[in-house]
Design an enzyme around this catalytic site. Structure first.
Site, short mmCIF file in Angstrom:
data_model
loop_
_atom_site.label_atom_id
_atom_site.label_comp_id
_atom_site.label_asym_id
_atom_site.label_seq_id
_atom_site.Cartn_x
_atom_site.Cartn_y
_atom_site.Cartn_z
N ASP A 51 2.54 0.54 1.27
CA ASP A 51 3.17 1.83 1.59
C ASP A 51 3.24 2.00 3.12
OD1 ASP A 51 0.53 2.34 2.12
OD2 ASP A 51 0.33 4.01 0.72
N SER A 52 2.65 1.05 3.85
CA SER A 52 2.82 1.02 5.31
C SER A 52 4.28 0.78 5.68
CB SER A 52 1.92 -0.05 5.93
OG SER A 52 2.13 -1.30 5.31
N ASP A 90 2.43 -1.75 -3.64
CA ASP A 90 1.54 -0.59 -3.48
C ASP A 90 2.05 0.55 -4.37
OD1 ASP A 90 -0.78 -0.18 -2.12
OD2 ASP A 90 0.17 0.11 -0.16
N LYS A 119 -1.22 -2.24 -6.46
CA LYS A 119 -2.47 -1.85 -5.78
C LYS A 119 -2.52 -0.33 -5.72
CE LYS A 119 -2.95 -2.28 -1.08
NZ LYS A 119 -3.15 -0.88 -0.66
N GLU A 121 -5.14 3.13 -4.39
CA GLU A 121 -6.27 3.51 -3.53
C GLU A 121 -7.28 4.36 -4.28
OE1 GLU A 121 -4.92 5.50 0.01
OE2 GLU A 121 -3.76 3.78 0.69
N GLU A 197 -10.74 -1.69 3.56
CA GLU A 197 -10.08 -1.38 4.84
C GLU A 197 -11.04 -0.61 5.75
OE1 GLU A 197 -6.12 0.24 4.58
OE2 GLU A 197 -6.02 0.55 6.74
O1 KIV Z 1 0.03 -0.42 2.98
C1 KIV Z 1 -0.55 -1.40 3.46
O2 KIV Z 1 0.00 -2.16 4.26
C2 KIV Z 1 -1.93 -1.63 3.04
C3 KIV Z 1 -2.71 -2.67 3.78
C4 KIV Z 1 -3.14 -2.18 5.11
C5 KIV Z 1 -3.87 -3.16 3.00
O3 KIV Z 1 -2.40 -1.00 2.15
#
Ligand code: KIV
Length: 296
Positions: A51-52, A90, A119, A121, A197
């Protein structure tokens, strides 16, 4: 379509086998097809459609603005670029607030986005969702420590620039014990791997040694079973220097220089040159001139 010449695809179980054999896992974010191709060629195990993407590519203020539609779009692009790597999507903010939402959205990321796994959180609050997805056969990765969907990644970039690391988790014995308990609960709930993280190196080591599943660290030291970085940080695109990352290239500066050189050449008439243009056949040009008359 994989054939006998394609490299074997990375799977959740091959990632777990790497830990069992003492081999480190390399993961990297990818948001588009060309980056995914490069990552795959480099033999990186996991292409994380994080989600980055929101802050690195879409110009959002925080991860909380990223939607399922965003991740679907970018995940499908990454899928098209990858033959070997595990495509990990994500689950964005509010896409797994209930078990039903988690199952529906993870299903879409796999079926429409072409992801191999998802993934999410958090620890205890997401155990029911994690269990339900794992039971449905969806490979799920956990994410503990600094969790940008609840903290906001801009906060830690801000504090890092000022030399403090306010967002590091697991610095006290109590916090490290809590992280370990949460990690064990997630493993029990069925995650096949766990991102840590911004966790103190010693705490991350304890968690990594206690778990059977691999840990993938970012800013969590040298003893995790693998590492993940944001591609924009690794390639030097973001212009932000974070202690947890390493810029292996400075493509942002190179790109800025290239754009300036292009503008200069256009303004000076130095681009395009004869090498960049296409000509009419001489006979066709003569015919055209004849047609247009003496003033042409
Ligand atoms: O969104 C992302 O890029 C992440 C990584 C920093 C693990 O969750």
């Amino acid at each position: 379509m994989p054939d006998s010449l394609s490299p074997p695809r990375v799977t959740a179980s091959s990632l777990c086998a790497k830990k069992a054999h003492g081999q480190k896992i390399a993961a990297l974010t990818a948001y588009d097809c060309p980056t995914a191709r490069l990552l795959d060629r480099a033999g990186i195990d996991i292409a994380l459609v994080g989600d980055s993407v929101g802050t690195n590519v879409l110009g959002y203020r925080s991860e909380q603005q990223v939607t399922v539609a965003d991740i679907l779009h970018h995940s499908a692009a990454v899928r098209r670029g990858v033959e070997r790597a595990f495509v990990l999507a994500d689950m964005p903010f509010l896409s797994y607030h209930s078990t039903e939402a988690a199952l529906t959205n993870a299903g879409r990321l796999i079926q429409e986005g072409g992801a191999d796994g998802v993934k999410l959180e958090g620890g205890t609050p997401v155990l029911p969702q994690t269990e339900a997805m794992a039971r449905a056969g969806i490979p799920v990765m956990g994410h503990l420590g600094f969790t940008p969907q609840s903290h906001g990644r801009d906060l830690y970039a801000f504090s890092e620039k000022r030399g403090t690391v306010a967002r590091v988790q697991g610095r006290s014995a109590a916090e490290a014990r809590w992280l370990l308990e949460e990690a064990r609960r997630l493993q029990e709930a069925g995650v096949f791997a766990l991102v840590l993280e911004m966790v103190a190196e010693e705490a991350a080591q304890v968690v990594s040694q206690a778990l059977e599943i691999p840990t993938i660290g970012i800013g969590s030291g040298r003893h995790c079973d693998g590492q993940v970085l944001i591609a924009h940080d690794l390639l030097g695109f973001s212009g932000v220097t974070l202690r947890l990352a390493k810029a292996y290239a400075h493509l942002g500066e190179q790109a800025a220089q290239a754009l300036g050189a292009y503008r200069h050449d256009v303004e000076q008439g130095a681009f395009p040159t004869d090498e960049n243009v296409f000509h009419m056949e001489p006979g066709e040009l003569a015919q055209l001139r004849q047609h247009l008359g003496p003033k042409s």
